[in-house]
Design an enzyme around this catalytic site. Sequence first.
Site, short mmCIF file in Angstrom:
data_model
loop_
_atom_site.label_atom_id
_atom_site.label_comp_id
_atom_site.label_asym_id
_atom_site.label_seq_id
_atom_site.Cartn_x
_atom_site.Cartn_y
_atom_site.Cartn_z
N LYS A 38 0.84 -1.20 0.00
CA LYS A 38 0.00 0.00 0.00
C LYS A 38 0.88 1.25 0.00
O LYS A 38 0.69 2.15 -0.79
CB LYS A 38 -0.92 -0.03 1.23
N GLU A 63 10.47 -4.89 4.41
CA GLU A 63 10.49 -6.30 4.00
C GLU A 63 10.20 -6.45 2.52
O GLU A 63 10.89 -7.15 1.79
CB GLU A 63 9.44 -7.10 4.80
N GLU A 85 -4.89 -6.48 14.76
CA GLU A 85 -4.34 -5.18 14.38
C GLU A 85 -5.45 -4.13 14.41
O GLU A 85 -5.20 -2.96 14.68
CB GLU A 85 -3.68 -5.25 12.98
N LYS A 108 9.41 -0.64 13.84
CA LYS A 108 10.01 -0.37 12.52
C LYS A 108 11.11 0.68 12.65
O LYS A 108 12.20 0.54 12.10
CB LYS A 108 8.95 0.18 11.56
N GLY A 166 -4.91 -1.79 4.95
CA GLY A 166 -4.14 -2.93 4.44
C GLY A 166 -4.83 -4.26 4.72
O GLY A 166 -4.94 -5.12 3.86
N ARG A 167 -5.32 -4.43 5.95
CA ARG A 167 -5.93 -5.72 6.32
C ARG A 167 -7.34 -5.89 5.75
O ARG A 167 -7.97 -6.92 5.95
CB ARG A 167 -5.92 -5.88 7.84
N HIS A 177 -6.34 -33.08 17.56
CA HIS A 177 -5.27 -33.97 18.04
C HIS A 177 -4.12 -33.18 18.65
O HIS A 177 -3.03 -33.71 18.82
CB HIS A 177 -4.79 -34.84 16.88
O1 LIG Z 1 1.08 -2.74 2.20
P1 LIG Z 1 2.19 -2.14 2.97
O2 LIG Z 1 2.16 -0.64 2.94
O3 LIG Z 1 3.51 -2.69 2.52
O4 LIG Z 1 2.00 -2.55 4.48
C1 LIG Z 1 2.07 -3.87 4.90
C2 LIG Z 1 1.67 -4.01 6.35
O5 LIG Z 1 2.64 -3.43 7.17
C3 LIG Z 1 2.33 -2.46 8.13
O6 LIG Z 1 3.35 -2.42 9.06
C4 LIG Z 1 0.99 -2.59 8.81
O7 LIG Z 1 1.09 -2.97 10.14
C5 LIG Z 1 0.04 -3.49 8.11
O8 LIG Z 1 -1.26 -3.03 8.36
C6 LIG Z 1 0.27 -3.52 6.64
O9 LIG Z 1 -0.67 -4.37 6.03
#
Ligand SMILES: O=P(O)(O)OC[C@H]1O[C@H](O)[C@H](O)[C@@H](O)[C@@H]1O
Length: 544
Positions: free
Chosen positions: A207, A213, A355, A506, A269-270, A386
């Site tokens: 986003k 990452e 979140e 972060k 994002g979620r 199990h």
């Molecule tokens: O889609 P991006 O901007 O790469 O974000 C990826 C993810 O990382 C962030 O740290 C948020 O905690 C998430 O809500 C998000 O979905």
Amino acid sequence: MVTDVTATAEWQALREHAAQLRGAHLRELFAADPHRGERLAGQAADLYVDYSKNLVTDETVRLLAALAGRVRLTERIAAMFSGAHLNATEDRAVLHTALRLPRDATLVVDGQDVVADVHAVLDRMASFAERVRSGQWQGHTGARISTVVNIGIGGSDLGPVMAYEALKAYRDAGITCRFVSNIDPTDIHDTIHDLDPASTLFVVVSKTFSTQETLANARQARHWLLEGLGGDEAAVARHFVAVSTNRQRVQDFGIDPENMFGFWDWVGGRYSLPSAVGLSVMLAIGADRFGEMLAGYHAMDEHFRTTPVERNVPALLGLLNVWYTNFLDAPTHAVLPYSQYLHRFPAYLQQLTMESNGKSVTVDGTPVTYRTGEIFWGEPGTNGQHAFYQLMHQGTGLIPADFVAFSEPHHDLGDMHDLFMSNFFAQTAALAFGRTAEEVAAEGTAAELVPHKVMPGNHPSTSIVAPRLTPATFGQLVALYEHIVFTEGAIWDINPFDQWGVELGKVMANQFAPLLTGTDVDLAAVDSSTATLIARYRRQRGRD
Ligand SMILES: O=P(O)(O)OC[C@H]1O[C@H](O)[C@H](O)[C@@H](O)[C@@H]1O
């Protein structure tokens, strides 16, 4: 607006009701009411939801509905759907529901025709997906694309991977997807090392397009691709597409904005799976099936938007979760899909729920005086049976559980699906009703073993059953949980749509990185625990 929901008469009434209900057992509640199992149930689109095996009575439901009325849940729902800036800390609308509006719907928000925007992107995605799926889109060497690698993390990974796995039975163009999320280099390495770059397409999903990452993995992927294809930079355009809200950063990264699929800051994002973030899913199952998934989401949205609280399934389930969290002190919530295809659903839900509702101040910044958020966890049945069900059956904690299943199997092999479903039915019944000492003894059990074999029962569960796992019922299921989360957030008066809590880690990771790699680093400013750990790490990496 009430300042503290616990100060309301409705909250107080629930507290008193909870005290009265504490001694009750599901065995008695069912015995006293032969129609309980039919009555305490609801239908939302194709999902049949039986909540009768919960620790509730009709009075509980009435009191919870009154609490929803007190916090103006219905008005809050209407506000979300209309594009009000419910995400106050980021001054944004919360409009994931607009992502699945039909083409002929109308929604203008902040002067922008949202429906037209959404469908313009969906059309571009569909046309791109069709070209890739038909082989018209070729890689740099002219090869057809056979593997799509989705690079993203959080909402840019959990939704797509979960949906791809859930809808695997609908893959129809020979395209396989893989997913890379972790910055642990083993993830990208192991995911791509056996692929042929000539037939691999990377979908870089972020986003913000600033996530460490994702950018690190995308850089590695680019390097691997160029190395494999002889170093011609022109190859990137045939093997990399991006999904983002940030055009400039996509361009700065070296991906042609022509190959970018956009979405908007009003999609969290979620909540972003039904946006362009779902591109890899569309590549696997095609635009028509993807459209059926969106229609499924929309059907649940309409149910949530238009149904009175007493019959509104997501609202009721959200209220039940509040009941368990705040009035019965349940520490966690299990989600147990009886569908191997849904094996990533609990992981997906962990982000969606935790979140969203892991907040400890109200919308106006006041510290809450009550528990918020729920710890969601789970594994597919029957595997979990199990492993950890022992604690659910005979442990000391109260663990409400959602059981999800589908009547029709995708692969009807002998009697396996019936055996599978008999486990589904058996578990909720065993949890609810258990076995008394008398019943255990009557089976001839040795007296000293009786207490060990008693199953206390009274463990609550909700059964969610759909006819079949299709793109449509899948969309309904995901939307159901989105709206459960919304309902909880409304009762708790928190903002489920920001996530400031992930930022500090972060920032600190960026601060620590040079301490790991530099020479003559000064760890004096770092706390003694972390400094010791970093010093050990440096020694083991041969840096000191
Ligand atoms: O889609 P991006 O901007 O790469 O974000 C990826 C993810 O990382 C962030 O740290 C948020 O905690 C998430 O809500 C998000 O979905």
